[in-house]
Design a protein around this motif. Structure first.
Motif, PDB file in Angstrom:
ATOM      1  N   LEU A  88       0.831  -1.215   0.000  1.00 34.35           N
ATOM      2  CA  LEU A  88       0.000   0.000   0.000  1.00 34.35           C
ATOM      3  C   LEU A  88       0.858   1.255   0.000  1.00 34.35           C
ATOM      4  O   LEU A  88       0.562   2.236  -0.695  1.00 34.35           O
ATOM      5  CB  LEU A  88      -0.927   0.004   1.218  1.00 34.35           C
ATOM      6  CG  LEU A  88      -2.144  -0.916   1.166  1.00 34.35           C
ATOM      7  CD1 LEU A  88      -2.900  -0.878   2.482  1.00 34.35           C
ATOM      8  CD2 LEU A  88      -3.071  -0.524   0.015  1.00 34.35           C
ATOM      9  N   GLN A  89       1.941   1.226   0.768  1.00 27.99           N
ATOM     10  CA  GLN A  89       2.858   2.372   0.796  1.00 27.99           C
ATOM     11  C   GLN A  89       3.485   2.594  -0.569  1.00 27.99           C
ATOM     12  O   GLN A  89       3.619   3.737  -1.037  1.00 27.99           O
ATOM     13  CB  GLN A  89       3.944   2.143   1.843  1.00 27.99           C
ATOM     14  CG  GLN A  89       4.916   3.314   1.986  1.00 27.99           C
ATOM     15  CD  GLN A  89       6.006   3.036   3.005  1.00 27.99           C
ATOM     16  OE1 GLN A  89       5.919   2.076   3.789  1.00 27.99           O
ATOM     17  NE2 GLN A  89       7.045   3.858   3.006  1.00 27.99           N
ATOM     18  N   LYS A 122       1.032   4.152  -2.866  1.00 27.88           N
ATOM     19  CA  LYS A 122       0.836   5.566  -2.541  1.00 27.88           C
ATOM     20  C   LYS A 122       1.990   6.433  -3.025  1.00 27.88           C
ATOM     21  O   LYS A 122       1.785   7.524  -3.568  1.00 27.88           O
ATOM     22  CB  LYS A 122       0.671   5.726  -1.025  1.00 27.88           C
ATOM     23  CG  LYS A 122       0.446   7.171  -0.583  1.00 27.88           C
ATOM     24  CD  LYS A 122       0.241   7.239   0.918  1.00 27.88           C
ATOM     25  CE  LYS A 122      -0.013   8.675   1.373  1.00 27.88           C
ATOM     26  NZ  LYS A 122      -0.237   8.753   2.841  1.00 27.88           N
ATOM     27  N   GLU A 123       3.201   5.949  -2.844  1.00 32.74           N
ATOM     28  CA  GLU A 123       4.380   6.769  -3.122  1.00 32.74           C
ATOM     29  C   GLU A 123       4.857   6.676  -4.574  1.00 32.74           C
ATOM     30  O   GLU A 123       5.382   7.659  -5.113  1.00 32.74           O
ATOM     31  CB  GLU A 123       5.523   6.363  -2.188  1.00 32.74           C
ATOM     32  CG  GLU A 123       5.224   6.653  -0.720  1.00 32.74           C
ATOM     33  CD  GLU A 123       6.331   6.172   0.206  1.00 32.74           C
ATOM     34  OE1 GLU A 123       7.312   5.560  -0.301  1.00 32.74           O
ATOM     35  OE2 GLU A 123       6.221   6.406   1.430  1.00 32.74           O
ATOM     36  N   ARG A 173      -8.475   7.066  -0.986  1.00 33.04           N
ATOM     37  CA  ARG A 173      -7.078   7.413  -0.754  1.00 33.04           C
ATOM     38  C   ARG A 173      -6.270   7.205  -2.028  1.00 33.04           C
ATOM     39  O   ARG A 173      -6.678   6.476  -2.921  1.00 33.04           O
ATOM     40  CB  ARG A 173      -6.502   6.543   0.371  1.00 33.04           C
ATOM     41  CG  ARG A 173      -7.264   6.610   1.687  1.00 33.04           C
ATOM     42  CD  ARG A 173      -6.750   5.579   2.671  1.00 33.04           C
ATOM     43  NE  ARG A 173      -6.879   4.227   2.135  1.00 33.04           N
ATOM     44  CZ  ARG A 173      -6.408   3.148   2.727  1.00 33.04           C
ATOM     45  NH1 ARG A 173      -5.755   3.243   3.876  1.00 33.04           N
ATOM     46  NH2 ARG A 173      -6.561   1.960   2.177  1.00 33.04           N
ATOM     47  N   VAL A 174      -5.114   7.853  -2.103  1.00 30.20           N
ATOM     48  CA  VAL A 174      -4.250   7.713  -3.274  1.00 30.20           C
ATOM     49  C   VAL A 174      -3.931   6.244  -3.530  1.00 30.20           C
ATOM     50  O   VAL A 174      -3.977   5.767  -4.668  1.00 30.20           O
ATOM     51  CB  VAL A 174      -2.935   8.508  -3.089  1.00 30.20           C
ATOM     52  CG1 VAL A 174      -1.973   8.233  -4.237  1.00 30.20           C
ATOM     53  CG2 VAL A 174      -3.234  10.003  -2.999  1.00 30.20           C
ATOM     54  N   GLU A 175      -3.614   5.514  -2.475  1.00 26.51           N
ATOM     55  CA  GLU A 175      -3.243   4.108  -2.639  1.00 26.51           C
ATOM     56  C   GLU A 175      -4.416   3.273  -3.155  1.00 26.51           C
ATOM     57  O   GLU A 175      -4.212   2.278  -3.854  1.00 26.51           O
ATOM     58  CB  GLU A 175      -2.692   3.518  -1.335  1.00 26.51           C
ATOM     59  CG  GLU A 175      -3.568   3.690  -0.117  1.00 26.51           C
ATOM     60  CD  GLU A 175      -3.249   4.932   0.682  1.00 26.51           C
ATOM     61  OE1 GLU A 175      -3.180   4.847   1.923  1.00 26.51           O
ATOM     62  OE2 GLU A 175      -3.062   6.007   0.070  1.00 26.51           O
ATOM     63  N   ASP A 176      -5.649   3.675  -2.795  1.00 25.52           N
ATOM     64  CA  ASP A 176      -6.812   2.957  -3.306  1.00 25.52           C
ATOM     65  C   ASP A 176      -6.977   3.166  -4.807  1.00 25.52           C
ATOM     66  O   ASP A 176      -7.332   2.243  -5.543  1.00 25.52           O
ATOM     67  CB  ASP A 176      -8.084   3.420  -2.587  1.00 25.52           C
ATOM     68  CG  ASP A 176      -8.142   2.942  -1.151  1.00 25.52           C
ATOM     69  OD1 ASP A 176      -7.725   1.798  -0.902  1.00 25.52           O
ATOM     70  OD2 ASP A 176      -8.590   3.705  -0.285  1.00 25.52           O
ATOM     71  N   GLU A 214      -4.571   3.853  -6.946  1.00 22.29           N
ATOM     72  CA  GLU A 214      -3.505   3.103  -7.620  1.00 22.29           C
ATOM     73  C   GLU A 214      -3.754   1.599  -7.541  1.00 22.29           C
ATOM     74  O   GLU A 214      -3.421   0.859  -8.467  1.00 22.29           O
ATOM     75  CB  GLU A 214      -2.148   3.463  -7.016  1.00 22.29           C
ATOM     76  CG  GLU A 214      -1.703   4.898  -7.282  1.00 22.29           C
ATOM     77  CD  GLU A 214      -1.570   5.196  -8.766  1.00 22.29           C
ATOM     78  OE1 GLU A 214      -1.119   4.311  -9.531  1.00 22.29           O
ATOM     79  OE2 GLU A 214      -1.915   6.327  -9.177  1.00 22.29           O
TER      80      GLU A 214
END
Length: 210
Positions: free
Chosen positions: A29-30, A33-34, A113-116, A118
């Motif tokens: 997930l990190q 996000k990144e 969220r951004v990670e969601d 992606e």
């Protein structure tokens, strides 16, 4: 191939193993996000988590299985919300009140969220994972169909499922757009997304939207 994705290679029974699996999932997930969906490789997951590729492969056969686990958990959270909110008492409320209640409960799941975003992109690019999550998506669609039936919809089952899939797609489009916006623009997108979804539900139950 779907069976490979839907079950881990080795169930993490001991606390240390459970910690390792958690690190892999949280690290993925990190990474999403990144660095985004394109960065998801076993090597990159190993780098960001400090878990060796060999240890990762003890529990996950490939990166697709990791993605399936993450996405499946998120979808199951949403299915759980549908079941939790769709009580006899809540379904006795006016449709507008019930829909607001469901909407707030789904917000608490944390989609957007951004990670969601992606993660969703990574899923869309993997035919194997898309196929594997279909049964969970069907549970989500069934939850929405149950709500529409409860409010008196007489549409054929096939049409209701088509609408449920379409509403889910609108929801995904909305948060994909919102995550790239800020302030009033993001707020307006959220309002429009909810209004479109509600309009469709009203149409299916022969109720005039406000």
């Amino acid at each position: 191939m779907t069976e490979t994705l839907t079950s881990q290679r080795k169930a993490p029974s001991q606390k240390r193993a459970q910690t390792t699996v958690k690190r892999v999932l949280e690290g993925t997930l990190q990474l999403l996000k990144e660095q985004g969906a394109d960065a998801i490789t076993t090597r990159n997951i190993s780098k960001i988590t400090g878990v060796s590729p060999g240890s990762i492969y003890q529990y996950f056969g490939n990166k697709e299985q990791i993605l399936f686990t993450l996405y499946g958990e998120r979808l199951k959270d949403s299915v759980g919300i549908f079941k939790l909110v769709s009580t006899k008492e809540n379904l006795a409320l006016p449709l507008a009140d019930f829909w607001a209640l469901l909407g707030q409960a789904l917000v608490d799941v944390g989609w957007g969220r951004v990670e969601d975003v992606e993660l969703t992109k990574a899923i869309a690019e993997s035919p194997l994972v898309k196929e594997a999550v279909k049964p969970i998506l069907d549970e989500l669609y069934d939850g929405l169909i149950y709500i529409m039936r409860s409010y008196g919809s007489t549409w054929p089952e096939e049409d209701l499922k088509h609408l449920a899939e379409y509403a889910f797609g609108i929801n995904h489009f909305g948060y994909n757009l919102r995550i790239r916006q800020s302030g009033q623009a993001a707020d307006k997108t959220l309002v429009l997304t909810r209004e479109i979804e509600y309009y469709l539900i009203c149409k299916a139950v022969n109720e005039t939207p406000p």
